[in-house]
Design a protein around this motif. Structure first.
Motif, PDB file in Angstrom:
ATOM      1  N   LYS A 342       0.796  -1.014  -0.167  1.00 57.09           N
ATOM      2  CA  LYS A 342      -0.091   0.089   0.279  1.00 57.09           C
ATOM      3  C   LYS A 342       0.832   1.212   0.027  1.00 57.09           C
ATOM      4  O   LYS A 342       0.572   2.107  -0.739  1.00 57.09           O
ATOM      5  N   LEU A 343       1.892   1.215   0.910  1.00 55.98           N
ATOM      6  CA  LEU A 343       2.832   2.398   0.922  1.00 55.98           C
ATOM      7  C   LEU A 343       3.410   2.665  -0.361  1.00 55.98           C
ATOM      8  O   LEU A 343       3.731   3.641  -1.093  1.00 55.98           O
ATOM      9  N   ALA A 344       3.871   1.302  -0.999  1.00 54.86           N
ATOM     10  CA  ALA A 344       4.485   1.752  -2.467  1.00 54.86           C
ATOM     11  C   ALA A 344       3.763   2.394  -3.488  1.00 54.86           C
ATOM     12  O   ALA A 344       4.055   2.745  -4.490  1.00 54.86           O
ATOM     13  N   LEU A 345       2.452   2.330  -3.337  1.00 51.56           N
ATOM     14  CA  LEU A 345       1.346   2.989  -4.139  1.00 51.56           C
ATOM     15  C   LEU A 345       1.933   4.729  -4.343  1.00 51.56           C
ATOM     16  O   LEU A 345       1.569   5.167  -5.127  1.00 51.56           O
ATOM     17  N   ILE A 346       2.507   4.941  -3.471  1.00 55.36           N
ATOM     18  CA  ILE A 346       2.921   6.412  -3.336  1.00 55.36           C
ATOM     19  C   ILE A 346       3.974   6.541  -4.645  1.00 55.36           C
ATOM     20  O   ILE A 346       4.032   7.826  -5.192  1.00 55.36           O
ATOM     21  N   PHE A 347       4.462   5.543  -5.194  1.00 55.06           N
ATOM     22  CA  PHE A 347       5.373   5.701  -6.238  1.00 55.06           C
ATOM     23  C   PHE A 347       4.688   5.788  -7.624  1.00 55.06           C
ATOM     24  O   PHE A 347       5.413   5.821  -8.652  1.00 55.06           O
TER      25      PHE A 347
END
Lengths: 789, 148
Positions: A342-347
């Protein structure tokens, strides 16, 4: 004159650059004499040079600043925030003018009196820049580096010249390699060889040192940060303290330029979106001043740059909502995503959690650009964040773009290179410790008991190769952040240090390659991206890695179902077992199976496992060997005998539960036909428990006068859970097991327990066991225990 | 845009901006790039530089150039975004001076030409099609490539 001005500009620029950090540090600790001195030296130098060149505006500015600072130095005046801001203003103006001079433009007319007046002691303080730090602690933490850096003995070189030298050296290496090839073909001449060796050594040394000239301390990147953080936090009404560590790490000059923008962007984001305003921070029970820690360190052939803030963290739920709203992921996928994914969605492009677009960041372009920039140079960005506690971004970049130790391999006629850092080992496919199997069309290599997915390079690349699978060489690879897999290649050639350059974008877009390089004979070679190879080859990387890519491979994520191994049981039943529970598959001669005390066991090398899949040894009659799953729950193992593997399938139908308890959970449609599901949990609960449980209360009688039995055998017997008594004592009468040497077994009374006879020679009859047949011994010890249970 | 390099691609004479051309070389053996788009014929080396060879005929979907051993092909070397490419053409014909600016082509061209054309330009030899080098390198679109 031109030259002198150029020198003046270069010198001033250099001083300005190194001053950036000093000024902010001085602001935090105005009484720091060393920093005051270096700022004073700068304005003093500028003033001196200006008089010589006739730049009256510059002179007036530097003169005023020098006067004010001289007062502070002499103790006539106390430094305060107003003075610092005024000095900073002047230094900025000087910087602007120097840029103008550098362009060769005449200095414009202008009024600097406002700046100069701000210096005077009684100037009205307007919009105080940053409040002075309240505590001593804070002031100290802001300090970067311990002392102002002394100018090293250096000369300035144009980067272009350096690059030309570098490419010249590369050409020289190629010419040397060509010469080496010719020399090998020519008749041997010791004198020529000797001279060539010497030349070769010199060239290698030269390449090393020219490579080093391209290295720069990462400090060059870091010096500008304190100033940036200060300006940015003022603009946003926040208080941020920056802590920098690891400035002495060295990195390729080009690499430093490549990470400048991503780093700047991440820091801007951290201050803009991460760190809260002082009021919010107090409400959240944090210190008013936000901490931003930037550190660099070397780890193997990578440089890790950490940027950590103690702000409010990333709102993963909001990110997911936005991703769903923009159609990037669907709801079901989103539900299955790990926190990291989910955090990696920031990319992802177009996702920004900023509620309002600010001038600093949050324009919707950003982190995706950061990631693509970093990945373009072979790096990675990782993110970790806890809501309310902060965010940590880690940039992982290779040490240098240029020289990579690699292994060259070939398929058919064509050669390729594999970065050596990713290689774990190299084995021959037909070696004794290696077996190759096809499970449902997928290759599995078992290398010394470890099962790894296997792919043929020729298949990935779609190249023709007439080599049989068994004749190939397996290269066991571990891509950065991924799990191991084996790559089958036709031939391996040589370890080489290769000068690698990025390939054209269309070539990189295949995902297979990390760059291009030239071989000894000057022909181009492609360097593989080992993670990309695995992906294209269909090898599933470690869960974590896969999850991080969830958003990109939507299709791949959707078929992430439970994988089942469909097989035929010994009785002909269609059954399935979860692939994850199967450790490996072995072929076992039927004489390794034993039945004792109603339990079946199988001996595999040194191990004895509970066996199942069959009800009695009768089922094995007529076979020489039988196939066996080694099922593992991570700690204990079970052998599950079966007839043959049919396929690997995904579970896509409901399971109809079986009635009652047993080895079968239920029935499901697998590949259009019903199959029984093996209940691995039930098997372990029933079978593994007794093998790991030590038999208790068992007594074994050993002859105490036999030194071998006492010293060698007794520890094994005790480890198997027996209490050992002297065979000559009275307690021996109640022993469950009596061990004798085969030679004297008949002469002594046996008592009630089972008699186990050990013989000294490997050859002998079946009612005794060779005393060094460890597995046989253990089997006997356990079967007695099993029978008693 | 003063000088134009006239080359022949798939039998048609077209112009490339001569200022963008670093040199004209003769290609012999290529190292193919597996799994790369079809119009990338492979890699070649020019001194210590690696050249990505673009088969212009293929990029325009006009057929395929065969790079067999021993055969020599002429190619124009260009640099785009820091990468060096060799544009493999049927032949390099001439260098001529441009007369005026490129004008839009209003007649219907083939799909491949339509994609790479940046206009028609007058020369002493008459009008000639000016080809955009970057678009030539980009080759057929993703969808077309998947279908091919």
């Amino acid at each position: 004159m031109e030259d002198l001005i150029a020198d003046f500009v270069a010198e001033s620029r250099e001083m300005l650059e190194s001053l950036g950090g000093e000024i902010v540090a001085w602001e935090a600790e105005p009484h720091d004499r060393a920093r005051l001195d270096s700022i004073f030296r700068f304005v003093h130098t500028v003033k001196g040079n200006c008089g010589f060149f006739d730049f009256p505006r510059l002179e007036a500015l530097s003169h005023a600043a020098e006067d004010a600072l001289a007062d502070v130095r002499a103790g006539r005046r106390q430094p305060d925030a107003a003075l610092v801001s005024a000095v900073l203003g002047i230094i900025d103006r000087i910087g602007e003018m120097i840029e103008i001079i550098d362009r060769g433009d005449p200095l414009p007319e202008g009024d600097d009196s406002a700046l100069i007046n701000a210096l005077s002691a009684d100037a009205i303080i307007e919009a105080v820049a940053a409040p002075a730090p309240e505590t001593e602690d804070a002031a100290r933490a802001t300090t970067i580096g311990s002392s102002p850096t002394a100018a090293p003995r250096t000369i300035r070189l144009s980067v272009e010249l350096l690059d030309r030298v570098m490419s010249g050296v590369s050409d020289m290496v190629l010419a040397r390699n060509e010469l080496a090839r010719r020399l090998r073909e020519a008749p041997e001449d010791v004198a020529v060889q000797g001279a060539f060796e010497r030349l070769s050594g010199i060239i290698a040394e030269m390449r090393d040192s020219i490579t080093r000239t391209r290295m720069q301390r990462i400090e060059n990147l870091f010096v500008a940060l304190p100033r940036m953080v200060r300006d940015l936090s003022n603009e946003l009404g926040k208080q941020v303290m920056i802590d920098i560590d690891g400035g002495d790490v060295e990195l390729d000059r080009e690499m430093i330029e490549m990470i400048r923008d991503p780093l700047t962007h991440i820091i801007r984001n951290a201050i803009d979106h991460g760190i809260e305003s002082p009021a919010e921070r107090l409400k959240a029970g944090k210190r008013e001043i936000g901490m931003l820690a930037v550190s660099a360190r070397q780890s193997g052939n990578q440089i890790l740059i950490d940027i950590a803030d103690d702000g409010k963290g990333i709102d993963a739920a909001r990110l997911v909502d936005k991703a769903i709203a923009s159609g990037l992921v669907d709801k079901t996928t989103a539900e299955e995503m790990s926190h990291a994914a989910k955090l990696a969605l920031i990319f992802e492009a177009g996702l920004s959690t900023a509620r309002a677009v600010t001038s600093v960041s949050g324009r919707g372009v950003g982190m995706d650009v950061v990631r693509s920039n970093v990945e373009r140079i072979g790096g990675l960005v990782e993110v970790d964040s806890k809501r309310g506690e902060g965010t940590r971004m880690t940039l992982r970049v290779p040490l240098t773009l240029t020289i990579i130790p690699a292994l060259t391999v070939s398929i058919g006629e064509q050669s390729f290179a594999i970065p050596r850092s990713a290689i774990e080992e190299i084995v021959r496919a037909n070696g004794s410790s290696v077996t190759l199997e096809k499970v449902g069309g997928a290759g599995i290599a078992t290398i010394r008991g470890r099962r790894v997915p296997e792919v043929a390079l020729a298949d990935i690349l779609g190249l023709d190769s007439d080599m049989a699978d068994e004749d190939r060489t397996l290269i066991v690879l571990r891509p950065a952040g991924g799990d191991v897999y084996a790559l089958a290649v036709d031939r391996i050639h040589d370890h080489e240090e290769l000068v690698v350059k990025p390939a054209a974008p269309a070539v990189m877009a295949t995902g297979l390659y990390a760059g291009t390089t030239l071989a000894d004979d000057g022909s181009p070679i492609l360097l593989f991206d080992t993670a990309g190879l695995a992906q294209v080859g269909g090898v599933k990387l470690e869960k974590q890695e896969r999850a991080a890519r969830v958003a990109e491979d939507k299709a791949a994520a959707n078929d992430d179902l439970v994988e089942l191994l469909l097989f035929r049981g010994l009785g002909g039943q269609r059954r399935v077992v979860r692939l994850g529970a199967v450790d490996r598959i072995e072929d076992v001669p039927v004489d390794r199976f034993t039945e004792a005390g109603g339990r079946l066991r199988v001996q595999l090398g040194e191990d004895i496992l509970p066996a199942t899949g069959l009800d009695s040894l009768v089922e094995l009659e007529g076979r020489e060997s039988v196939r066996l799953f080694r099922l593992s729950d991570g700690e204990t193992e079970i052998g599950y005998a079966f007839d043959q593997v049919i396929d690997i399938k995904a579970l896509d139908h409901e399971v109809i539960p079986a009635e009652g308890q047993g080895a079968i959970t239920g029935v499901s449609l697998v590949g259009e036909e019903p199959a029984e599901m093996v209940d691995a949990h039930w098997l372990f609960a029933r079978l593994a428990a007794d093998s790991s449980q030590q038999p208790s209360g068992l007594v074994c009688a050993l002859p105490a006068d036999d030194a071998w039995m006492r010293n060698m055998l007794r520890p094994i017997v005790e480890a198997a859970g027996y209490a050992v008594v002297d065979a000559a004592s009275e307690a021996a009468a109640g022993a469950d097991l009596v061990i004798r040497s085969a030679e004297e077994a008949d002469s002594a009374p046996t008592g009630a327990g089972t008699l186990l006879k050990l013989r000294k020679s490997p050859e002998g009859d079946d009612d005794s066991i060779y005393r060094y047949d460890r597995a046989g011994l253990l089997m006997a010890l356990r079967s007695v225990a099993g029978g008693t249970n | 845009m003063d000088l134009l390099l006239i080359v022949s691609i798939g039998g048609s004479r077209v112009a490339l901006d001569a200022a963008a051309i670093e040199s004209v070389i003769e290609l012999d053996a290529l190292s193919p790039v597996p799994r790369a788009p079809a119009h990338l014929a492979g890699l070649s080396a020019l001194r210590s530089r690696v050249l990505t060879v673009v088969d212009c005929k293929r990029a325009l979907e006009l057929g395929e150039t065969r790079f067999d051993a021993g055969e020599i092909h002429e190619a124009a070397v260009v640099e785009v975004d820091g990468h060096h490419y060799a544009l493999s053409v049927d032949s390099v014909v001439d260098v001529v001076e441009a007369r005026g600016e490129p004008q839009p082509v209003r007649a219907a061209m083939g799909a491949g030409w339509e994609r790479v054309a940046s206009g028609m330009i007058e020369t002493e030899e008459g009008p000639i099609l000016l080809v955009d080098i970057a678009r030539l390198i980009a080759g057929p679109q993703q969808g077309d490539r998947a279908a091919a």
